[in-house]
Scaffold this active site. Sequence first.
Site, short mmCIF file in Angstrom:
data_model
loop_
_atom_site.label_atom_id
_atom_site.label_comp_id
_atom_site.label_asym_id
_atom_site.label_seq_id
_atom_site.Cartn_x
_atom_site.Cartn_y
_atom_site.Cartn_z
N ASP A 91 72.61 86.55 43.51
CA ASP A 91 71.51 86.64 43.20
C ASP A 91 71.39 86.60 41.67
OD1 ASP A 91 72.54 86.28 46.24
OD2 ASP A 91 71.07 88.32 46.42
N ASP B 102 67.89 82.79 58.44
CA ASP B 102 67.76 83.76 57.50
C ASP B 102 66.27 84.87 58.99
OD1 ASP B 102 69.43 83.32 55.23
OD2 ASP B 102 67.47 82.60 54.46
#
Length: 248
Positions: A8, A129
Amino acid sequence: MILFPAIDLKDGKCVRLKHGDMATATVYNDDPAAQARAFEEQGFEWLHVVDLNGAFKGQSVNSAAVGAILKATKNPVQLGGGIRTLAQIEDWLNRGLARVILGTVAVREPELVKEACRAFPGKIAVGIDAKGGKVAVEGWAEASELGVIELAKKFEGAGVAAVIYTDIDRDGVLSGINWDATIDLAEAVSIPVIASGGLASIADIVRMTMPDARRLEGAISGRALYDGRIDPAEALAILRGEGAEART
């Protein structure tokens, strides 16, 4: 069954967040390319990359870091975060990405996702998500009224390579993957599903080998790998069927 190590990216560095909150970022490596090489050397065969700044801004921000990763590893790379147009998708695929992950645009413009699947077969994944069972967008900063399965079913038959399902409530806090919701999704659609959010220990790796989880394409691991809670060699051996029975 694939274990996808995660990179990330925030401000050009490898970080992990808790519940998707940028203020909670912990830096694990200043050199994303070196991290990508390390994951390849550990035996991983894929890499999952997210441009966190891009997810919030709505356009790619960490392009230089992603480019360095692509040069550093021979492994296929899937990238999400801030990719919102066909031109951006084409550009990233031309630069060597194996898959582009579309999240916010899958909610806002589902027809664009379908068009992308037609234009780039096998190269488009949808990132779903969710918080409390509802889909979140714009880097998880906004909630929608869409349910996870409701959104996934919009793409049945469209040619989506995979759905990456992240439980935001579990992301980055090592609480274990939400197996019930993930398997429910996998059973509701024919698209391959990748589990994300909360993978915590070897117990989760063993859980991936259970019969009801075998519909999944795999799972993503971030903090547990960086913190050393999961030994890469042990995890990959279990997923290859070497020694898993002794742990069940």
